[in-house]
Enzyme design. Structure first.
Site, PDB file in Angstrom:
ATOM      1  N   ASP A  24       1.047  -1.482  -0.010  1.00  0.00           N
ATOM      2  CA  ASP A  24      -0.039  -0.242   0.094  1.00  0.00           C
ATOM      3  C   ASP A  24       0.960   1.276   0.054  1.00  0.00           C
ATOM      4  OD1 ASP A  24      -3.311   1.207   0.142  1.00  0.00           O
ATOM      5  OD2 ASP A  24      -1.628   1.872   2.062  1.00  0.00           O
ATOM      6  N   GLU A  26       1.167   5.711  -0.177  1.00  0.00           N
ATOM      7  CA  GLU A  26       0.241   7.053   0.452  1.00  0.00           C
ATOM      8  C   GLU A  26       1.127   7.783   0.163  1.00  0.00           C
ATOM      9  OE1 GLU A  26      -2.589   7.799   2.301  1.00  0.00           O
ATOM     10  OE2 GLU A  26      -2.831   5.158   2.496  1.00  0.00           O
ATOM     11  N   HIS A 182      -5.942   4.447   5.952  1.00  0.00           N
ATOM     12  CA  HIS A 182      -4.553   5.593   5.217  1.00  0.00           C
ATOM     13  C   HIS A 182      -3.162   5.665   5.791  1.00  0.00           C
ATOM     14  CE1 HIS A 182      -8.550   6.345   2.685  1.00  0.00           C
ATOM     15  NE2 HIS A 182      -9.347   6.130   3.557  1.00  0.00           N
ATOM     16  N   ASP A 187      -3.440  -0.026   6.089  1.00  0.00           N
ATOM     17  CA  ASP A 187      -4.121  -0.942   5.070  1.00  0.00           C
ATOM     18  C   ASP A 187      -3.749  -2.210   4.475  1.00  0.00           C
ATOM     19  OD1 ASP A 187      -5.675   1.720   5.087  1.00  0.00           O
ATOM     20  OD2 ASP A 187      -5.173   2.715   3.909  1.00  0.00           O
TER      21      ASP A 187
END
Length: 214
Positions: A24, A26, A182, A187
């Protein structure tokens, strides 16, 4: 002549020699080429003795924006990242990505696999940002397949009729704290739980291995 029996409790035989690695990211925007990669997490998986998929190794990095990267204020508001906070302990892409690759290559060797494949929720987004960063730093020995991926949003839509991560987790009886969403690590942990749950449910339903493979 004795027919060779495939041990389907070995991970290398489950995904045609590929090691699933859940990731994941960000970011500071939606454009992988121009917007900053701010956080990256990855988790490998393994098979237990009964052939069920479980989480294995993990890594997590806060990442410094690359030079001249675009920073979208709305994206920072959405993910809650303060890029100026010294407590982030952010490192350069050129440190984070090779370290993640080392973990993945080690897992590939341990599981007897040939290559890794990205698993992510809405995977094209995460794959695009990772590949853009790999290109920026000219990273060597990329263990991932260049375009194959497993998208848990699509898989969850098939298995549970839900494509949103939190809703799919709820259907799968996976606890999900919206306040921690987030965060790349959180996540990734939840996406890993979801991916394992779907693969293991298919096994329990008799969907793999096939009874009469051609």
């Amino acid at each position: 002549m004795t027919e060779q029996v495939t041990d389907h409790n070995l991970l290398k035989h489950r995904f045609r020699g590929y090691l699933p690695v859940i990731i994941d990211v960000e970011t500071a925007g939606l454009n992988a080429k121009t917007d900053a990669l701010l956080e990256l997490a990855a988790i490998t998986v393994k098979m237990d003795q009964q052939g069920y998929l479980v989480p294995d190794q993990k890594c997590h990095f806060h990442i410094q924006p690359f030079e001249n990267a675009n920073i979208n204020a709305d994206s920072l508001k959405f993910n809650g990242i303060d890029i100026h906070n010294p407590l982030r302990g952010a490192v350069a892409e050129a440190i984070a990505i090779p370290e993640m690759f080392k973990m993945v290559r080690r897992a590939i060797k341990e599981q007897g696999c040939q290559r890794a494949v990205i698993v992510a929720h809405n995977a094209t987004f995460d794959q695009a940002f990772l590949q853009a960063a790999v290109k920026r730093i000219n990273a060597k020995r990329d263990p991932f397949h260049p375009f194959a991926m497993f998208d848990t949003a699509s898989l969850a839509g098939l298995m549970y009729g839900q494509t949103v991560l939190v809703k799919a987790c709820q259907i799968a009886n996976i606890a999900f704290d919206g306040k921690q969403a987030h965060s790349a690590l959180y996540d990734t942990e939840k996406t890993t739980e979801l991916f394992c749950a779907m693969v293991n449910r298919l096994k329990d339903l008799g969907g793999f291995p096939l009874l009469n493979p051609k």
